[in-house]
Design a protein around this motif. Structure first.
Motif, PDB file in Angstrom:
ATOM      1  N   ASP A   1       0.835  -1.199   0.000  1.00 20.71           N
ATOM      2  CA  ASP A   1       0.000   0.000   0.000  1.00 20.71           C
ATOM      3  C   ASP A   1       0.870   1.251   0.000  1.00 20.71           C
ATOM      4  O   ASP A   1       2.089   1.187  -0.193  1.00 20.71           O
ATOM      5  N   GLY A   2       0.251   2.398   0.256  1.00 17.75           N
ATOM      6  CA  GLY A   2       0.956   3.676   0.170  1.00 17.75           C
ATOM      7  C   GLY A   2       2.099   3.844   1.146  1.00 17.75           C
ATOM      8  O   GLY A   2       2.928   4.742   0.982  1.00 17.75           O
ATOM      9  N   SER A   3       2.168   3.004   2.178  1.00 13.70           N
ATOM     10  CA  SER A   3       3.244   3.124   3.161  1.00 13.70           C
ATOM     11  C   SER A   3       4.518   2.388   2.751  1.00 13.70           C
ATOM     12  O   SER A   3       5.522   2.426   3.459  1.00 13.70           O
ATOM     13  N   THR A   4       4.497   1.719   1.605  1.00  9.75           N
ATOM     14  CA  THR A   4       5.669   0.962   1.146  1.00  9.75           C
ATOM     15  C   THR A   4       6.840   1.904   0.883  1.00  9.75           C
ATOM     16  O   THR A   4       6.691   2.889   0.154  1.00  9.75           O
ATOM     17  N   PRO A   5       8.029   1.645   1.439  1.00  4.75           N
ATOM     18  CA  PRO A   5       9.184   2.548   1.251  1.00  4.75           C
ATOM     19  C   PRO A   5       9.609   2.648  -0.207  1.00  4.75           C
ATOM     20  O   PRO A   5       9.628   1.650  -0.931  1.00  4.75           O
ATOM     21  N   THR A   6       9.941   3.871  -0.626  1.00  3.92           N
ATOM     22  CA  THR A   6      10.400   4.107  -2.000  1.00  3.92           C
ATOM     23  C   THR A   6      11.743   4.827  -2.035  1.00  3.92           C
ATOM     24  O   THR A   6      12.172   5.285  -3.093  1.00  3.92           O
ATOM     25  N   ALA A   7      12.419   4.934  -0.896  1.00  2.00           N
ATOM     26  CA  ALA A   7      13.677   5.685  -0.819  1.00  2.00           C
ATOM     27  C   ALA A   7      14.698   5.132  -1.800  1.00  2.00           C
ATOM     28  O   ALA A   7      14.865   3.919  -1.938  1.00  2.00           O
ATOM     29  N   GLY A   8      15.386   6.051  -2.477  1.00  2.00           N
ATOM     30  CA  GLY A   8      16.416   5.678  -3.430  1.00  2.00           C
ATOM     31  C   GLY A   8      15.899   5.314  -4.800  1.00  2.00           C
ATOM     32  O   GLY A   8      16.679   4.956  -5.691  1.00  2.00           O
ATOM     33  N   SER A   9      14.580   5.384  -5.008  1.00  2.00           N
ATOM     34  CA  SER A   9      13.979   5.024  -6.288  1.00  2.00           C
ATOM     35  C   SER A   9      13.553   6.262  -7.063  1.00  2.00           C
ATOM     36  O   SER A   9      13.286   7.318  -6.485  1.00  2.00           O
ATOM     37  N   GLU A  10      13.471   6.115  -8.370  1.00  2.00           N
ATOM     38  CA  GLU A  10      12.830   7.132  -9.210  1.00  2.00           C
ATOM     39  C   GLU A  10      11.324   6.947  -9.060  1.00  2.00           C
ATOM     40  O   GLU A  10      10.776   5.926  -9.478  1.00  2.00           O
ATOM     41  N   VAL A  11      10.674   7.902  -8.438  1.00  2.00           N
ATOM     42  CA  VAL A  11       9.251   7.772  -8.143  1.00  2.00           C
ATOM     43  C   VAL A  11       8.431   8.293  -9.329  1.00  2.00           C
ATOM     44  O   VAL A  11       8.593   9.431  -9.756  1.00  2.00           O
ATOM     45  N   ILE A  12       7.565   7.436  -9.856  1.00  2.00           N
ATOM     46  CA  ILE A  12       6.667   7.801 -10.951  1.00  2.00           C
ATOM     47  C   ILE A  12       5.245   7.705 -10.438  1.00  2.00           C
ATOM     48  O   ILE A  12       4.774   6.620 -10.081  1.00  2.00           O
TER      49      ILE A  12
END
Length: 430
Positions: free
Chosen positions: A63-74
């Motif tokens: 869900d929306g709480s999944t970590p995305t640090a270090g990624s290109e966020v689209i």
């Protein structure tokens, strides 16, 4: 000679009209798709979900709480993310223009060709491949045709410079055209279909039985001499490493084909086509035999059948507990409509849309033996997925905006789009 030159020039115009986009480069950094409705492919749906993938592999999903640090966020908020649709029993990449023999390479001469490999004929430069990719079909099974034993198929990605780049699973199974008791004859003058006794069945059955019996005897020997390449190509069928795909439509033929495989201790048999498979659903369930259905968008082939039977058939088999996959069989260029067949099935008896989605994703992956790699959006599986503006099973809302194959972002240009733009420009001119 004049006609030959004209044909060559015409083919040259067709092939030089425009070039397909270059295959995608390998994924360079982690990517996170956020805010979408994620259809996992196993029946689960994640609202406002996140899927993260790196080096071609899904590293996180939730869900929306999944970590995305270090990624290109689209951000794909309001859109839908699906696993790549898988098209089994296909001749995509093996034929281009049905009326031009030089572009058709889907079968060999002869009746018994287990050693033939469709893999090496797969044409990654096909103009058809980008068009099916634009409807979410990211994997296709290159299937041989012709004869009684056609050869082996392979599972291919719809992106790559050549077949070596595109192959996902080599030689996944051997294909057999089961000699039916009946033969169908289509009259092109009045478009009528007649069914009559198959006069060649006895001869074909004898040859088929002898081939498999001899192959089993040969493969039971240690270090057989001399080497028989035809029988060696069938080793995986008897060991369980390959499927035995049997094209059979009539219920009697289906039962006979399954019993044939069981008598030879062949571990994995798959019925392909299966027009009357719903009549023997209990038998298929008891013997754990999956079915890959052919085209659903057609009329029934029997006058006494309900007109909507092809639409209802997936639901009947599903409720009986049979593992069902959908295909477009011989309609290579119509393969782009495969998702819409799943949508039709959802409206005619399949329990819900997510179950129908499984018939073109995870079910097909299980049948082809690639479910450890693709078919669902799960951590550790390949990032072969697409983003659609709306419901991918509905032709009105299936608008594929982004495609990733093994994490590589694929260019979505194709001939259909180029022609659309050309004629749109033409008719917008004053």
């Amino acid at each position: 000679m004049k006609h030959i030159l004209t044909s060559i020039l015409a083919l040259g115009v067709l092939t030089s009209y425009a070039q397909n986009p270059a295959p995608a480069r390998p994924q360079e950094r982690a990517i996170a798709l956020t805010g979408a409705t994620i259809h996992v492919g196993n029946g689960q749906v994640i609202q406002n979900g996140v899927v993260v993938f790196d080096k071609g592999v899904i590293t996180a999903i939730g869900d929306g709480s999944t970590p995305t640090a270090g990624s290109e966020v689209i951000s794909v908020s309001g859109k839908h993310v699906y696993p790549g649709i898988i098209s089994p029993a296909s001749t995509v990449g093996l034929q281009e223009i049905g009326a031009v023999k030089a572009t058709v390479d889907k079968q060999e001469i002869g009746e018994l060709n287990p050693n033939i490999r469709a893999l090496i004929a797969y044409n990654t430069d096909s103009e058809i491949i980008p068009t099916i990719r634009n409807n979410g079909v990211l994997l296709t099974q290159a299937m041989p045709q012709g004869g009684t034993v056609s050869g082996s198929s392979s599972v291919m990605m719809t992106d790559g410079w050549n077949w070596e780049d595109a192959v996902l699973k080599k030689d996944d199974g051997i294909w057999v055209n089961w000699p039916s008791y009946f033969a169908r004859n289509f009259n092109f003058e009045d478009f009528s279909l007649t069914i009559q006794k198959n006069e060649k069945r006895t001869e074909a059955m004898s040859a088929l039985l002898a081939t498999f019996a001899e192959a089993k005897g040969y493969l039971a020997m240690q270090n057989p001499t001399p080497t028989n390449l035809k029988f060696e190509s069938m080793r995986g069928v008897f060991s369980g490493k390959q499927n035995l795909y049997v094209r059979a439509d009539y219920s009697k033929d289906i039962i006979e084909a399954v019993k044939f495989a069981k008598s030879l201790a062949i571990p994995k048999i798959v019925i392909v086509g299966g027009e009357e498979s719903h009549k023997v659903a209990t038998f298929l369930k008891e013997n754990n035999v999956p079915v890959i259905l052919g085209e659903l968008h057609r009329l029934p082939n029997r006058e006494d059948e309900d007109v909507d039977m092809p639409y209802r058939q997936p639901g009947i088999l599903q409720k009986a507990g049979v593992l069902v996959g959908l295909s477009y069989a011989d309609g290579w260029w119509r393969t782009r409509n495969l998702a819409f067949q799943a949508g039709t099935a959802a409206g005619f008896g399949v329990t819900d849309k997510e179950e129908a989605l499984k018939m073109v994703t995870s079910n097909n992956a299980k049948i082809l033996g690639i479910d450890n790699l693709v078919g669902t959006l799960e951590k550790g599986k390949q990032a072969t997925l697409f983003v659609s503006a709306g419901d991918a099973l509905d032709m009105r809302t299936n608008v594929v905006e982004q495609v990733f194959i093994q994490g590589r972002k694929v260019n979505l240009d194709d001939r259909h789009k180029r022609l659309y733009k050309t004629y749109k420009d033409k008719y917008e001119q004053k």
